[in-house]
Motif scaffolding. Structure first.
Motif, PDB file in Angstrom:
ATOM      1  N   ILE A 266       0.818  -1.215   0.000  1.00  0.00           N
ATOM      2  CA  ILE A 266       0.000   0.000   0.000  1.00  0.00           C
ATOM      3  C   ILE A 266       0.853   1.266   0.000  1.00  0.00           C
ATOM      4  CG2 ILE A 266      -1.920  -1.155   1.162  1.00  0.00           C
ATOM      5  CD1 ILE A 266      -1.074   0.438   3.715  1.00  0.00           C
ATOM      6  N   ASP A 267       2.144   1.154   0.308  1.00  0.00           N
ATOM      7  CA  ASP A 267       3.024   2.311   0.425  1.00  0.00           C
ATOM      8  C   ASP A 267       3.517   2.752  -0.950  1.00  0.00           C
ATOM      9  OD1 ASP A 267       4.849   4.002   2.331  1.00  0.00           O
ATOM     10  OD2 ASP A 267       6.197   3.151   0.821  1.00  0.00           O
ATOM     11  N   LYS A 268       3.590   4.072  -1.185  1.00  0.00           N
ATOM     12  CA  LYS A 268       4.017   4.588  -2.483  1.00  0.00           C
ATOM     13  C   LYS A 268       5.441   5.129  -2.464  1.00  0.00           C
ATOM     14  CE  LYS A 268       2.098   9.291  -1.918  1.00  0.00           C
ATOM     15  NZ  LYS A 268       3.318  10.076  -2.234  1.00  0.00           N
ATOM     16  N   GLN A 269       6.164   4.942  -1.344  1.00  0.00           N
ATOM     17  CA  GLN A 269       7.497   5.519  -1.235  1.00  0.00           C
ATOM     18  C   GLN A 269       8.633   4.522  -1.350  1.00  0.00           C
ATOM     19  OE1 GLN A 269       8.045   8.454   1.915  1.00  0.00           O
ATOM     20  NE2 GLN A 269       5.843   8.497   2.251  1.00  0.00           N
ATOM     21  N   ILE A 270       8.417   3.284  -0.927  1.00  0.00           N
ATOM     22  CA  ILE A 270       9.492   2.286  -0.898  1.00  0.00           C
ATOM     23  C   ILE A 270       9.257   1.251  -1.989  1.00  0.00           C
ATOM     24  CG2 ILE A 270      10.675   0.533   0.470  1.00  0.00           C
ATOM     25  CD1 ILE A 270       9.743   2.034   2.970  1.00  0.00           C
ATOM     26  N   ALA A 271      10.288   0.991  -2.797  1.00  0.00           N
ATOM     27  CA  ALA A 271      10.225  -0.018  -3.848  1.00  0.00           C
ATOM     28  C   ALA A 271      10.995  -1.256  -3.404  1.00  0.00           C
ATOM     29  CB  ALA A 271      10.804   0.523  -5.150  1.00  0.00           C
ATOM     30  N   MET A 272      10.319  -2.385  -3.368  1.00  0.00           N
ATOM     31  CA  MET A 272      10.983  -3.640  -3.041  1.00  0.00           C
ATOM     32  C   MET A 272      12.079  -3.931  -4.068  1.00  0.00           C
ATOM     33  SD  MET A 272       9.740  -5.337  -0.432  1.00  0.00           S
ATOM     34  CE  MET A 272       9.854  -3.777   0.347  1.00  0.00           C
ATOM     35  N   GLY A 273      13.242  -4.364  -3.606  1.00  0.00           N
ATOM     36  CA  GLY A 273      14.334  -4.713  -4.503  1.00  0.00           C
ATOM     37  C   GLY A 273      15.155  -3.539  -4.970  1.00  0.00           C
ATOM     38  N   ALA A 274      14.774  -2.324  -4.572  1.00  0.00           N
ATOM     39  CA  ALA A 274      15.577  -1.149  -4.929  1.00  0.00           C
ATOM     40  C   ALA A 274      16.652  -0.928  -3.865  1.00  0.00           C
ATOM     41  CB  ALA A 274      14.685   0.086  -5.053  1.00  0.00           C
ATOM     42  N   ARG A 275      17.694  -0.175  -4.232  1.00  0.00           N
ATOM     43  CA  ARG A 275      18.812   0.072  -3.319  1.00  0.00           C
ATOM     44  C   ARG A 275      18.373   0.857  -2.097  1.00  0.00           C
ATOM     45  NH1 ARG A 275      23.457   3.273  -5.910  1.00  0.00           N
ATOM     46  NH2 ARG A 275      24.229   3.084  -3.773  1.00  0.00           N
ATOM     47  N   LEU A 276      19.107   0.616  -1.003  1.00  0.00           N
ATOM     48  CA  LEU A 276      18.959   1.404   0.214  1.00  0.00           C
ATOM     49  C   LEU A 276      20.244   2.192   0.437  1.00  0.00           C
ATOM     50  CD1 LEU A 276      17.366  -1.235   2.625  1.00  0.00           C
ATOM     51  CD2 LEU A 276      16.227   0.738   1.626  1.00  0.00           C
ATOM     52  N   THR A 277      20.111   3.477   0.744  1.00  0.00           N
ATOM     53  CA  THR A 277      21.277   4.296   1.073  1.00  0.00           C
ATOM     54  C   THR A 277      20.888   5.256   2.198  1.00  0.00           C
ATOM     55  OG1 THR A 277      20.668   5.956  -0.587  1.00  0.00           O
ATOM     56  CG2 THR A 277      22.209   4.243  -1.277  1.00  0.00           C
ATOM     57  N   PRO A 278      21.825   5.731   3.033  1.00  0.00           N
ATOM     58  CA  PRO A 278      23.254   5.404   3.032  1.00  0.00           C
ATOM     59  C   PRO A 278      23.509   4.111   3.814  1.00  0.00           C
ATOM     60  CG  PRO A 278      22.796   6.994   4.740  1.00  0.00           C
ATOM     61  CD  PRO A 278      21.500   6.751   4.051  1.00  0.00           C
ATOM     62  N   TYR A 279      24.754   3.670   3.818  1.00  0.00           N
ATOM     63  CA  TYR A 279      25.151   2.513   4.609  1.00  0.00           C
ATOM     64  C   TYR A 279      25.765   2.968   5.929  1.00  0.00           C
ATOM     65  CZ  TYR A 279      24.967   0.358  -0.048  1.00  0.00           C
ATOM     66  OH  TYR A 279      24.573  -0.057  -1.297  1.00  0.00           O
ATOM     67  N   SER A 280      25.806   2.048   6.884  1.00  0.00           N
ATOM     68  CA  SER A 280      26.542   2.321   8.121  1.00  0.00           C
ATOM     69  C   SER A 280      28.037   2.426   7.801  1.00  0.00           C
ATOM     70  CB  SER A 280      26.311   1.208   9.132  1.00  0.00           C
ATOM     71  OG  SER A 280      24.953   1.159   9.526  1.00  0.00           O
ATOM     72  N   LYS A 281      28.748   3.178   8.631  1.00  0.00           N
ATOM     73  CA  LYS A 281      30.180   3.382   8.434  1.00  0.00           C
ATOM     74  C   LYS A 281      30.961   2.737   9.570  1.00  0.00           C
ATOM     75  CE  LYS A 281      29.303   7.815   6.152  1.00  0.00           C
ATOM     76  NZ  LYS A 281      29.468   9.286   6.244  1.00  0.00           N
ATOM     77  N   TYR A 282      32.016   2.023   9.204  1.00  0.00           N
ATOM     78  CA  TYR A 282      32.839   1.369  10.211  1.00  0.00           C
ATOM     79  C   TYR A 282      33.403   2.412  11.170  1.00  0.00           C
ATOM     80  CZ  TYR A 282      36.385  -1.642  12.305  1.00  0.00           C
ATOM     81  OH  TYR A 282      37.156  -2.353  13.198  1.00  0.00           O
ATOM     82  N   ASP A 283      33.153   2.237  12.459  1.00  0.00           N
ATOM     83  CA  ASP A 283      33.592   3.155  13.509  1.00  0.00           C
ATOM     84  C   ASP A 283      33.012   4.562  13.301  1.00  0.00           C
ATOM     85  OD1 ASP A 283      34.817   3.394  15.936  1.00  0.00           O
ATOM     86  OD2 ASP A 283      36.798   3.901  15.139  1.00  0.00           O
ATOM     87  N   GLY A 284      31.819   4.600  12.673  1.00  0.00           N
ATOM     88  CA  GLY A 284      31.164   5.875  12.412  1.00  0.00           C
ATOM     89  C   GLY A 284      29.665   5.774  12.609  1.00  0.00           C
ATOM     90  N   ASP A 285      28.911   6.580  11.864  1.00  0.00           N
ATOM     91  CA  ASP A 285      27.457   6.597  11.999  1.00  0.00           C
ATOM     92  C   ASP A 285      26.851   5.257  11.616  1.00  0.00           C
ATOM     93  OD1 ASP A 285      27.155   9.281  12.845  1.00  0.00           O
ATOM     94  OD2 ASP A 285      27.497   9.961  10.797  1.00  0.00           O
ATOM     95  N   GLN A 286      25.868   4.837  12.391  1.00  0.00           N
ATOM     96  CA  GLN A 286      25.160   3.592  12.142  1.00  0.00           C
ATOM     97  C   GLN A 286      23.741   3.918  11.678  1.00  0.00           C
ATOM     98  OE1 GLN A 286      27.029   0.495  12.694  1.00  0.00           O
ATOM     99  NE2 GLN A 286      28.426   2.230  12.568  1.00  0.00           N
ATOM    100  N   VAL A 287      23.342   3.341  10.570  1.00  0.00           N
ATOM    101  CA  VAL A 287      22.027   3.592   9.998  1.00  0.00           C
ATOM    102  C   VAL A 287      21.224   2.303  10.037  1.00  0.00           C
ATOM    103  CG1 VAL A 287      20.796   4.594   8.048  1.00  0.00           C
ATOM    104  CG2 VAL A 287      23.195   5.180   8.437  1.00  0.00           C
ATOM    105  N   ALA A 288      20.031   2.367  10.598  1.00  0.00           N
ATOM    106  CA  ALA A 288      19.256   1.147  10.805  1.00  0.00           C
ATOM    107  C   ALA A 288      17.919   1.176  10.085  1.00  0.00           C
ATOM    108  CB  ALA A 288      19.026   0.912  12.297  1.00  0.00           C
ATOM    109  N   LEU A 289      17.489   0.007   9.666  1.00  0.00           N
ATOM    110  CA  LEU A 289      16.181  -0.213   9.069  1.00  0.00           C
ATOM    111  C   LEU A 289      15.287  -0.823  10.137  1.00  0.00           C
ATOM    112  CD1 LEU A 289      14.499  -0.316   6.358  1.00  0.00           C
ATOM    113  CD2 LEU A 289      15.272  -2.690   6.181  1.00  0.00           C
ATOM    114  N   GLN A 290      14.118  -0.225  10.360  1.00  0.00           N
ATOM    115  CA  GLN A 290      13.201  -0.691  11.399  1.00  0.00           C
ATOM    116  C   GLN A 290      12.080  -1.507  10.773  1.00  0.00           C
ATOM    117  OE1 GLN A 290      12.239   3.239  12.555  1.00  0.00           O
ATOM    118  NE2 GLN A 290      13.856   3.403  14.072  1.00  0.00           N
ATOM    119  N   LEU A 291      11.934  -2.732  11.233  1.00  0.00           N
ATOM    120  CA  LEU A 291      10.918  -3.639  10.707  1.00  0.00           C
ATOM    121  C   LEU A 291      10.007  -4.114  11.830  1.00  0.00           C
ATOM    122  CD1 LEU A 291      13.206  -5.852   8.439  1.00  0.00           C
ATOM    123  CD2 LEU A 291      11.774  -3.939   7.711  1.00  0.00           C
ATOM    124  N   TYR A 292       8.713  -4.070  11.586  1.00  0.00           N
ATOM    125  CA  TYR A 292       7.723  -4.545  12.547  1.00  0.00           C
ATOM    126  C   TYR A 292       6.695  -5.371  11.795  1.00  0.00           C
ATOM    127  CZ  TYR A 292       9.534  -0.059  14.200  1.00  0.00           C
ATOM    128  OH  TYR A 292      10.350   0.997  14.504  1.00  0.00           O
TER     129      TYR A 292
END
Length: 416
Positions: A266-292
């Protein structure tokens, strides 16, 4: 395929499955898939028919900077409604219920050092209008690369080893955490995203959750979602968001993303199978995907809903499952790698950040804010959990109750 509850189970599987592959494809003498196959008239027709089936008419198309094409498809004409059990399905535009006493806002704290949530590159060139959903277009080269037109996007268990002398039989490597002593009506997880190296085109690295009911080798229903790198499926080594489901242990039902009918988006913003950015950085900022994930109207056979980063994304209709139409019997979180043991050596395909769990915050991959919705339909943290590692010298896991670190580099001096 095991039919939905109420129509009787027609299939009973007692086949003992040794390995599972993702598709059976022609290989060149070097072990790489041959995507330059000269197609005959029949094969060309099959490819075109499959592309027509997979790619629904678009009201708008957006070319992503990374080469993907995102089609904005009428929400009522999405692939889900090709499923024979969903022909007369009434689409649900919002969940009919939430777990009692469960606040998604309360668990929405990934990390104080997190960057803004994930985005997808195609957003730079446009957005899908109201009343449509974004679907990543399948191209001819995708089908040729996979080698199997009819089974494109599906998993299969096979007992056939790889015939190339420099490739060994495929081995699935795991580092997972979970529990299985209750009924489950949902779960939550925050997964930090990385871009792990994969050695071979037909090897993958993923981080995901599993909600399961049934047994491997007999019958198994699963709901899965997370992040993966899988060049065989997507044509590159980028990290992409995915979901999966099956009603018969990956035999003939289910698929990745929207590549077969089943999941209703039902969502019009996220495409399954498309890239996710940005990535987490080693010893730097951590970026997380929240799933429920949670089951609505439990006592009335409700659907399984998926929420991504606090947005209602879509649902798996209960009718497409058999034993999972009621509840799950197992919940797992963690990483998985496909290892072909090229030339008899363990793959260098990484899991997560490519670093072992003991490196900890900012360096190892994590799952956190873990919860389950149990048989009493009450949200709670994991308990009586087990960890599973196929080879801790290659990929490992350290758990701390409601979160854990996991991952590894694959081949190293202790993992030859």
């Amino acid at each position: 395929m095991a039919p939905p509850c109420g129509s009787g189970r027609r299939w009973s599987r007692a086949i003992k499955m040794t390995f599972y592959l993702f598709f059976l494809v022609p290989m060149s003498s070097t072990g790489n898939r041959n995507t330059n196959t000269i197609l005959g008239k029949k094969q060309k027709l099959e490819v075109q028919q499959q592309l027509k089936r997979l790619n629904k008419p678009a009201l708008k198309s957006i070319e992503s900077p990374d080469g993907d094409i995102i089609d904005c498809v009428d929400i009522y004409k999405q692939p889900a409604f090709d499923h024979p059990l969903l022909k007369n399905h009434t689409i649900q535009m919002r969940p009919s219920s939430y777990p009692e006493g469960f606040s998604f806002d309360e668990i929405n704290d990934v990390s104080s050092s997190s960057e803004p949530e994930f985005t997808q590159p195609w957003h730079l060139n446009g957005r899908c209008p109201e009343g449509t959903i974004p679907i990543r277009r399948t191209k001819e080269e995708d089908l040729l690369r996979a080698g199997s037109i009819a089974n494109f996007g599906r998993k299969k268990y096979l007992t056939i080893p790889n015939t190339q002398s420099n490739f060994g039989p495929p081995v699935h490597e795991y580092a997972t955490y979970g529990e299985s002593d209750d009924k489950y009506y949902g779960m939550t997880a925050d997964i930090n995203g990385w871009n792990p190296h994969t050695q071979e085109e037909n090897e993958f690295s993923l981080s995901q959750f599993w909600l399961e009911n049934g047994e491997y080798g007999q019958d198994l229903d699963t709901i899965e979602a997370g992040m993966m790198v899988f060049e065989w499926l997507y044509g590159d080594k980028n990290t992409r968001f995915f979901l999966y489901w099956t009603d018969d242990a990956y035999q003939s039902t289910g698929c990745y993303n929207l590549l077969c009918p089943g999941f209703v988006q039902i969502d019009k913003q996220i495409a399954m199978g498309a890239r996710l950015t940005p990535y987490s950085k080693y010893d730097g900022d951590q970026v997380a995907l929240q799933l429920y994930v949670w089951k609505v109207d439990v006592n009335a056979g409700g659907d399984w809903w998926l929420k991504i980063n606090n947005k209602d994304f879509g649902y798996w209709p209960s009718s497409i499952f058999s034993i999972l139409s009621d509840s799950a019997s197992k919940v797992r979180w963690g990483g998985e790698v496909l290892n072909y043991k090229v030339n008899g050596q363990h793959t260098t395909t990484q899991m997560g950040s490519g670093h072992f769990a003991e490196e900890g915050p900012g360096k190892a991959s994590f799952f956190k804010n873990l919860n389950v919705i149990d048989g009493l339909q009450i949200p709670r943290g994991p308990r009586d959990t087990t960890t599973f590692m196929t080879n801790p010298n290659c990929y490992n896991i350290l758990d701390y109750g409601s979160f854990f670190y996991y991952g590894g580099p694959g081949r190293n001096p202790n993992c030859p």
